[in-house]
Scaffold this motif. Sequence first.
Motif, PDB file in Angstrom:
ATOM      1  N   THR A 173      -8.966   5.316   1.847  1.00  0.00           N
ATOM      2  CA  THR A 173      -7.962   4.989   2.863  1.00  0.00           C
ATOM      3  C   THR A 173      -6.871   6.045   2.923  1.00  0.00           C
ATOM      4  O   THR A 173      -6.450   6.459   4.005  1.00  0.00           O
ATOM      5  N   GLY A 174      -6.420   6.506   1.769  1.00  0.00           N
ATOM      6  CA  GLY A 174      -5.382   7.532   1.739  1.00  0.00           C
ATOM      7  C   GLY A 174      -5.812   8.818   2.419  1.00  0.00           C
ATOM      8  O   GLY A 174      -5.025   9.476   3.099  1.00  0.00           O
ATOM      9  N   LEU A 219      -5.613   8.233   6.106  1.00  0.00           N
ATOM     10  CA  LEU A 219      -4.200   8.250   6.501  1.00  0.00           C
ATOM     11  C   LEU A 219      -3.712   9.689   6.611  1.00  0.00           C
ATOM     12  O   LEU A 219      -2.992  10.045   7.554  1.00  0.00           O
ATOM     13  N   CYS A 234      -1.099   4.364  -1.358  1.00  0.00           N
ATOM     14  CA  CYS A 234      -2.487   3.880  -1.242  1.00  0.00           C
ATOM     15  C   CYS A 234      -3.177   3.878  -2.606  1.00  0.00           C
ATOM     16  O   CYS A 234      -4.395   4.025  -2.701  1.00  0.00           O
ATOM     17  N   MET A 274      -0.280  -0.415   0.049  1.00  0.00           N
ATOM     18  CA  MET A 274      -1.519  -1.178   0.080  1.00  0.00           C
ATOM     19  C   MET A 274      -1.562  -2.130  -1.108  1.00  0.00           C
ATOM     20  O   MET A 274      -1.399  -1.726  -2.252  1.00  0.00           O
ATOM     21  N   PRO A 325     -11.501   1.456   6.556  1.00  0.00           N
ATOM     22  CA  PRO A 325     -10.306   2.156   6.053  1.00  0.00           C
ATOM     23  C   PRO A 325      -9.531   2.902   7.128  1.00  0.00           C
ATOM     24  O   PRO A 325      -8.306   3.029   7.038  1.00  0.00           O
ATOM     25  N   ALA A 377      -5.527   2.753   7.892  1.00  0.00           N
ATOM     26  CA  ALA A 377      -4.710   3.968   7.988  1.00  0.00           C
ATOM     27  C   ALA A 377      -3.922   4.014   9.289  1.00  0.00           C
ATOM     28  O   ALA A 377      -2.725   4.328   9.295  1.00  0.00           O
ATOM     29  N   MET A 384      -1.128   1.435   9.125  1.00  0.00           N
ATOM     30  CA  MET A 384      -0.036   1.848   8.239  1.00  0.00           C
ATOM     31  C   MET A 384       0.875   2.848   8.935  1.00  0.00           C
ATOM     32  O   MET A 384       2.105   2.761   8.838  1.00  0.00           O
TER      33      MET A 384
END
Length: 221
Positions: free
Chosen positions: A14-15, A18, A71, A111, A188, A192, A195
């Motif tokens: 996910t990071g 993002l 994350c 998260m 994910p 992202a 967020m």
Amino acid sequence: MNKTAIILGATGLTGGMLLEQLIADKNYSTIKLFSRNSVANSSEKIEEFIVDLLNLETSAKDFTADEVFCCIGTTAAKTKDKNRYKAIDFGIPVAAAKLAKKNHIQTFVVMSSMGANENSTVFYNKTKGEMERTILQQNIQNTYIVRPSLIGGNRDENRVGERIAKGVMSLLNPLFVGGFKKYKMIHPKTIAIAMKKLANHPQNQTIFSSNELEEIAKSKK
């Protein structure tokens, strides 16, 4: 607008997505990455800080930005020692929130996971709940906690049980309606996008489940 963002966990699934979202966004001129390893991305926006995340406090002078995205997370299968597990899933996000507060960063997006509950008898859920509570105690002006359900997508690690669960959930997803929507598997990239939107469009709400993240990601804002 020339915003600076911090990402912790940009080497994760996910990071990493993002990071791609922020690189593509013209509103961000600088993206600071705090991690143990370098990311495979040569964008001129990126400033990397290769640090020991378990001692994040030593990076206080570099921990300046408009927003922080955390994350960070591990799994019981990957980190069997409970003390180390808590040091990662509780310790790192909380240290980041305390630095954000100290350095007057007004937006913090973290998260967590569905089921987080500081009163739970399940160690994983209890740790996440305690993390959420301690972060909220920092009173950062715009604090947003995202609680995704099972996260889809492909990871580098070989997680057989997770792959089976994802296969089952992909079949069950259409059955989750009404109050059960929060149990749907979520991609994910959707997390992202949501967020990033939370950081750029202040909300009155603090905690967001998977179905709410889906709605935010799809919104035109």
